[in-house]
Scaffold this active site. Structure first.
Site, PDB file in Angstrom:
ATOM      1  N   LYS A  58      55.467  25.855  33.447  1.00 28.36           N
ATOM      2  CA  LYS A  58      55.143  24.585  34.110  1.00 28.36           C
ATOM      3  C   LYS A  58      54.667  23.526  33.133  1.00 28.36           C
ATOM      4  O   LYS A  58      53.968  23.836  32.165  1.00 28.36           O
ATOM      5  CB  LYS A  58      54.050  24.798  35.152  1.00 28.36           C
ATOM      6  CG  LYS A  58      53.927  23.629  36.098  1.00 28.36           C
ATOM      7  CD  LYS A  58      52.605  23.611  36.820  1.00 28.36           C
ATOM      8  CE  LYS A  58      51.573  22.900  35.986  1.00 28.36           C
ATOM      9  NZ  LYS A  58      50.296  22.746  36.676  1.00 28.36           N
ATOM     10  N   ARG A 109      35.985  34.024  35.550  1.00 31.35           N
ATOM     11  CA  ARG A 109      37.319  33.428  35.779  1.00 31.35           C
ATOM     12  C   ARG A 109      38.322  34.544  36.073  1.00 31.35           C
ATOM     13  O   ARG A 109      39.148  34.441  36.976  1.00 31.35           O
ATOM     14  CB  ARG A 109      37.757  32.590  34.562  1.00 31.35           C
ATOM     15  CG  ARG A 109      36.903  31.334  34.354  1.00 31.35           C
ATOM     16  CD  ARG A 109      37.528  30.370  33.355  1.00 31.35           C
ATOM     17  NE  ARG A 109      37.512  30.832  31.977  1.00 31.35           N
ATOM     18  CZ  ARG A 109      36.532  30.586  31.090  1.00 31.35           C
ATOM     19  NH1 ARG A 109      35.469  29.880  31.463  1.00 31.35           N
ATOM     20  NH2 ARG A 109      36.611  31.035  29.848  1.00 31.35           N
ATOM     21  N   LYS A 169      58.517  20.092  41.150  1.00 27.77           N
ATOM     22  CA  LYS A 169      57.202  20.159  41.806  1.00 27.77           C
ATOM     23  C   LYS A 169      56.644  18.746  41.949  1.00 27.77           C
ATOM     24  O   LYS A 169      55.912  18.257  41.089  1.00 27.77           O
ATOM     25  CB  LYS A 169      56.260  21.043  40.968  1.00 27.77           C
ATOM     26  CG  LYS A 169      54.838  21.109  41.491  1.00 27.77           C
ATOM     27  CD  LYS A 169      54.030  22.219  40.843  1.00 27.77           C
ATOM     28  CE  LYS A 169      52.571  22.154  41.276  1.00 27.77           C
ATOM     29  NZ  LYS A 169      51.800  23.342  40.940  1.00 27.77           N
TER      30      LYS A 169
END
Ligand code: 5MM
Length: 337
Positions: free
Chosen positions: A134, A44, A217
């Site tokens: 976020k 990752r 968003k």
């Protein structure tokens, strides 16, 4: 100009956009499984640091949204991931919700969790170098969905999150995502997305969130994935602009769309049309996950040590999206790598 407004503009101005690399381990594992790469911490990190050290970072990517695992990792050159991102002039963001869980009182809908203990977690992320955050609310769409319960619970959570984030000195990205799944029409998507966004701003204002210091968003206005309706990028742009003009207060500095399952080219072409037709003061750019990473991930999976080749693919996509964020993209550029 407030500090938060400056941060938002730094992330979004001059055609720059956001790389959403905040897949939780479960989602990243799905992505890696799909290209037959083992999802361990090293792989990752390797894929993500490959993207974060690409040359397009300084020209195209104003901010990167990270997941908790990544913000604490070190790249192979010894820099922390926030240092690596900052070295290209890009800002560090962090996903702070803890995921969408079944909403009690509704049969299938979800509510995003993560408010408990958020104030302390935000202070930690700030110390790790985050400048923005976020939180994503997800909404099903059909005749009966999203329900009033889902619309009001998710808006309430998004607004309480945003107020805490601004208190901690960071810019909150507000992500209300009306999903593409279903056979609904673009008109239905417009009606339901408007309802969702309206409620979000009602709650944001109630919670005294400074709208000049947020980034919205949203999804674009599209027909459902299983709908037979076919509409052009021009029509998508018109409907999306109609929605945002009616529902987003003009003090919001910028809008960074999610790609939501569109192909890389669709997400680019639609953003380009939105910018060609943009008659608002909002910056309209991208905050893409899949539409920035898909081809790069596919290429990388064939040889995870081919850093340069993977970066070329990512750089191309980022460059195309940045052209689209200025209304300067054309399909002809896709073949000029
Ligand atoms: C990158 O994916 C994000 C995280 O997803 P999970 O929490 O489910 O792992 C996601 O929130 C993403 O930031 C947005 O949906 C935008 O990504 P797309 O791929 O729709 O552009």
């Amino acid at each position: 100009m407030s500090e938060l407004n400056k941060i938002a503009l730094q992330i979004l101005s001059n055609g720059k956009g956001i790389l959403a690399a905040d897949e939780s381990t479960a989602t990243m594992t799905k992505r890696l499984d799909s290209v037959k790469v083992i999802s361990d911490e090293n792989n990752r990190l390797l894929f993500r640091q490959t993207l974060f050290s690409s040359s397009s970072m300084s020209k195209c990517i104003g901010g990167v949204i990270l997941y908790d695992e990544t913000i604490r990792q070190k790249a192979s050159n010894g820099k922390t991931i926030p240092e690596l991102i900052n070295s290209s002039g890009s800002l560090v963001g962090i996903k702070v919700d803890t995921g969408a869980k079944i909403l009690a009182g509704s049969e299938e809908e979800k509510i995003t969790e993560g408010l408990d203990g958020l104030r302390d977690r935000l202070n930690d992320y700030y110390k790790l170098g985050a400048k923005f955050t976020k939180w994503r609310g997800v909404y099903l769409i059909s005749d009966k969905y999203p329900s009033k319960l889902s619309i009001s619970s998710n808006a309430h959570a998004l607004a309480r999150y945003a107020a805490l984030v601004q208190e901690a000195g960071m810019v909150p990205i507000i992500e209300p995502e009306v999903l593409m799944d279903g056979n609904h029409s673009a008109k239905d998507c417009l009606i339901k997305t408007s309802e969702v966004i309206n409620k979000c701003f009602e709650e944001l204002e109630l919670n005294n969130v400074d709208l000049k210091g947020i980034i919205l968003k949203p999804n674009m206005i599209l027909p459902g994935k299983n709908s037979s309706e076919k509409i052009s990028s021009e029509e998508i742009a018109e409907l999306t602009l109609e929605c945002l003009k009616n529902d987003v207060p003009s003090s919001v500095p910028g809008i960074a769309f999610l790609s939501g399952g569109q192909t890389e080219i669709e997400a680019t072409a639609n953003l380009n049309q939105i910018n060609i037709k943009n008659d608002t003061n909002f910056i309209m750019t991208y905050s893409y996950g899949r539409a920035l990473q898909q081809s790069a991930l596919k290429f990388w999976s064939k040889d995870i040590n081919n850093i340069t080749g993977t970066q070329e693919i990512f750089d191309h996509r980022a460059k195309m999206c940045t052209l689209a964020a200025q209304g300067k993209w054309s399909e002809n550029f896709e073949n000029q790598k």
